[in-house]
Design a protein around this motif. Structure first.
Motif, PDB file in Angstrom:
ATOM      1  N   SER A   1       7.915 -53.630  58.590  1.00 24.13           N
ATOM      2  CA  SER A   1       8.181 -54.455  57.417  1.00 24.13           C
ATOM      3  C   SER A   1       8.942 -55.701  57.839  1.00 24.13           C
ATOM      4  O   SER A   1      10.072 -55.607  58.336  1.00 24.13           O
ATOM      5  N   VAL A   2       8.334 -56.852  57.636  1.00 29.54           N
ATOM      6  CA  VAL A   2       9.000 -58.103  57.982  1.00 29.54           C
ATOM      7  C   VAL A   2      10.172 -58.361  57.039  1.00 29.54           C
ATOM      8  O   VAL A   2      11.222 -58.868  57.450  1.00 29.54           O
ATOM      9  N   HIS A   3      10.023 -57.984  55.767  1.00 34.76           N
ATOM     10  CA  HIS A   3      11.135 -58.133  54.823  1.00 34.76           C
ATOM     11  C   HIS A   3      12.335 -57.308  55.271  1.00 34.76           C
ATOM     12  O   HIS A   3      13.483 -57.758  55.177  1.00 34.76           O
ATOM     13  N   GLU A   4      12.077 -56.110  55.775  1.00 35.02           N
ATOM     14  CA  GLU A   4      13.176 -55.275  56.248  1.00 35.02           C
ATOM     15  C   GLU A   4      13.810 -55.871  57.502  1.00 35.02           C
ATOM     16  O   GLU A   4      15.029 -55.814  57.674  1.00 35.02           O
ATOM     17  N   SER A   5      13.012 -56.455  58.377  1.00 35.02           N
ATOM     18  CA  SER A   5      13.569 -57.108  59.567  1.00 35.02           C
ATOM     19  C   SER A   5      14.496 -58.248  59.174  1.00 35.02           C
ATOM     20  O   SER A   5      15.584 -58.421  59.742  1.00 35.02           O
ATOM     21  N   LEU A   6      14.079 -59.048  58.195  1.00 34.26           N
ATOM     22  CA  LEU A   6      14.938 -60.130  57.702  1.00 34.26           C
ATOM     23  C   LEU A   6      16.214 -59.574  57.091  1.00 34.26           C
ATOM     24  O   LEU A   6      17.318 -60.084  57.341  1.00 34.26           O
ATOM     25  N   ARG A   7      16.073 -58.539  56.276  1.00 33.40           N
ATOM     26  CA  ARG A   7      17.238 -57.924  55.636  1.00 33.40           C
ATOM     27  C   ARG A   7      18.190 -57.364  56.678  1.00 33.40           C
ATOM     28  O   ARG A   7      19.414 -57.498  56.574  1.00 33.40           O
ATOM     29  N   LEU A   8      17.634 -56.743  57.722  1.00 34.12           N
ATOM     30  CA  LEU A   8      18.456 -56.149  58.769  1.00 34.12           C
ATOM     31  C   LEU A   8      19.264 -57.205  59.507  1.00 34.12           C
ATOM     32  O   LEU A   8      20.470 -57.037  59.724  1.00 34.12           O
ATOM     33  N   VAL A   9      18.623 -58.304  59.896  1.00 37.26           N
ATOM     34  CA  VAL A   9      19.340 -59.377  60.592  1.00 37.26           C
ATOM     35  C   VAL A   9      20.431 -59.953  59.697  1.00 37.26           C
ATOM     36  O   VAL A   9      21.577 -60.157  60.125  1.00 37.26           O
ATOM     37  N   SER A  10      20.104 -60.200  58.431  1.00 41.25           N
ATOM     38  CA  SER A  10      21.080 -60.749  57.494  1.00 41.25           C
ATOM     39  C   SER A  10      22.246 -59.798  57.286  1.00 41.25           C
ATOM     40  O   SER A  10      23.412 -60.217  57.237  1.00 41.25           O
TER      41      SER A  10
ATOM     42  N   GLN B   1      29.224 -58.501  60.290  1.00 40.78           N
ATOM     43  CA  GLN B   1      30.059 -59.002  61.382  1.00 40.78           C
ATOM     44  C   GLN B   1      30.956 -60.138  60.900  1.00 40.78           C
ATOM     45  O   GLN B   1      32.161 -60.159  61.206  1.00 40.78           O
ATOM     46  N   ARG B   2      30.388 -61.066  60.170  1.00 42.44           N
ATOM     47  CA  ARG B   2      31.143 -62.231  59.714  1.00 42.44           C
ATOM     48  C   ARG B   2      32.272 -61.849  58.764  1.00 42.44           C
ATOM     49  O   ARG B   2      33.378 -62.382  58.846  1.00 42.44           O
ATOM     50  N   GLU B   3      32.004 -60.896  57.871  1.00 42.14           N
ATOM     51  CA  GLU B   3      32.978 -60.510  56.852  1.00 42.14           C
ATOM     52  C   GLU B   3      33.815 -59.304  57.242  1.00 42.14           C
ATOM     53  O   GLU B   3      34.678 -58.871  56.470  1.00 42.14           O
ATOM     54  N   ASN B   4      33.562 -58.740  58.426  1.00 38.77           N
ATOM     55  CA  ASN B   4      34.280 -57.540  58.874  1.00 38.77           C
ATOM     56  C   ASN B   4      34.207 -56.454  57.799  1.00 38.77           C
ATOM     57  O   ASN B   4      35.210 -55.920  57.343  1.00 38.77           O
ATOM     58  N   ALA B   5      32.991 -56.156  57.388  1.00 34.34           N
ATOM     59  CA  ALA B   5      32.761 -55.189  56.319  1.00 34.34           C
ATOM     60  C   ALA B   5      31.511 -54.389  56.656  1.00 34.34           C
ATOM     61  O   ALA B   5      30.917 -54.547  57.729  1.00 34.34           O
ATOM     62  N   SER B   6      31.092 -53.514  55.746  1.00 36.48           N
ATOM     63  CA  SER B   6      29.865 -52.748  55.892  1.00 36.48           C
ATOM     64  C   SER B   6      28.917 -53.121  54.757  1.00 36.48           C
ATOM     65  O   SER B   6      29.336 -53.678  53.739  1.00 36.48           O
ATOM     66  N   THR B   7      27.635 -52.800  54.930  1.00 37.28           N
ATOM     67  CA  THR B   7      26.667 -53.059  53.874  1.00 37.28           C
ATOM     68  C   THR B   7      26.138 -51.730  53.346  1.00 37.28           C
ATOM     69  O   THR B   7      25.807 -50.845  54.133  1.00 37.28           O
ATOM     70  N   PRO B   8      26.033 -51.575  52.033  1.00 36.72           N
ATOM     71  CA  PRO B   8      25.519 -50.329  51.464  1.00 36.72           C
ATOM     72  C   PRO B   8      24.004 -50.240  51.577  1.00 36.72           C
ATOM     73  O   PRO B   8      23.343 -51.180  52.027  1.00 36.72           O
ATOM     74  N   GLU B   9      23.465 -49.124  51.145  1.00 40.76           N
ATOM     75  CA  GLU B   9      22.024 -48.898  51.147  1.00 40.76           C
ATOM     76  C   GLU B   9      21.303 -50.033  50.411  1.00 40.76           C
ATOM     77  O   GLU B   9      21.710 -50.438  49.326  1.00 40.76           O
ATOM     78  N   GLY B  10      20.251 -50.531  51.050  1.00 39.37           N
ATOM     79  CA  GLY B  10      19.428 -51.549  50.407  1.00 39.37           C
ATOM     80  C   GLY B  10      20.110 -52.880  50.183  1.00 39.37           C
ATOM     81  O   GLY B  10      19.607 -53.705  49.411  1.00 39.37           O
ATOM     82  N   TRP B  11      21.230 -53.123  50.852  1.00 36.57           N
ATOM     83  CA  TRP B  11      21.988 -54.363  50.629  1.00 36.57           C
ATOM     84  C   TRP B  11      21.110 -55.595  50.828  1.00 36.57           C
ATOM     85  O   TRP B  11      20.287 -55.675  51.735  1.00 36.57           O
TER      86      TRP B  11
END
Length: 212
Positions: free
Chosen positions: A154-163, A169-179
């Motif tokens: 899934s290219v959309h998932e690849s974009l979401r993963l990189v983002s 990393q930038r915000e020193n936080a975690s991302t929830p499911e489907g962020w």
């Protein structure tokens, strides 16, 4: 001629240094290390002129401006020769009107695939190669995603993963499911079973959205 600076290994893991390589591509000779300072999406496919791989390359080429907005370089890879790569992307342009402008790397000896653990070091076939590696600006592998031959990524998932990796990393936080960009981030889990800070009404000590 393909050169790698790391010995073939059984399996790369998250946070390993991505093996450097020098190889020919449809955009001329390249080295992975020349992309330091940028995020990289390195993705391998089993073979040119195949249906699933063609669908992926059309979708990735269409999404290339979105990856560029994330300062993420795209690098394709397969065991096919450079001449096969050129013929394939030319046919994609003529048949589908899609220009594949990112480099497509040749790996006829499978040295890169073996160095990345995409295939067994003794394998004489690329049949199992459909792997994606997200590499950060320091050359560290931050995510690994594998797909079977008959299922396109899934290219959309690849974009979401990189983002998501960049935002976490930038915000020193975690991302929830489907962020997705713009959605709330999560605070890191506490290192003990008690949270000493102030909690909002109904907020859990172990699940806290980042307050803006």
């Amino acid at each position: 001629m393909i050169e790698t600076t790391c010995q073939p290994i059984a399996q790369l893991r998250l946070n390993d240094l991505a093996p450097d390589f020098a190889a020919r591509s449809t955009c001329g000779p390249i080295t992975l290390s020349s992309y330091r300072g940028r995020w990289v999406l390195l993705f391998a496919h089993p073979a040119n002129f195949t249906p699933v791989c063609t669908s992926e390359f059309i979708a990735i080429a269409r999404a290339s401006p979105d990856f560029e907005k994330l300062d993420c370089a795209l690098l394709g890879l397969s065991v096919d020769s450079l001449y096969s790569h050129i013929a394939w992307i030319r046919d994609i342009r003529e048949r589908f009107g899609i220009n594949v402008a990112f480099p497509l790397i040749e790996d006829p000896s499978m040295e890169i695939a073996k160095a990345y653990g995409m295939i067994d070091g003794t394998s004489d076939s690329s049949a199992t190669v459909r792997a994606t590696y997200v590499i950060d600006p320091e050359g560290i592998i931050r995510a690994i995603v594998w797909y079977p031959m008959n299922v396109g990524r899934s290219v959309h998932e690849s974009l979401r993963l990189v983002s998501a990796l960049q935002s976490a990393q930038r915000e020193n936080a975690s991302t929830p499911e489907g962020w997705l960009p713009g959605n709330p981030l999560l605070e890191h889990a506490p290192t003990s079973d008690r949270y000493e800070g102030e909690l909002a009404p109904g907020e859990s000590w172990y699940y806290r959205e980042r307050r803006t």
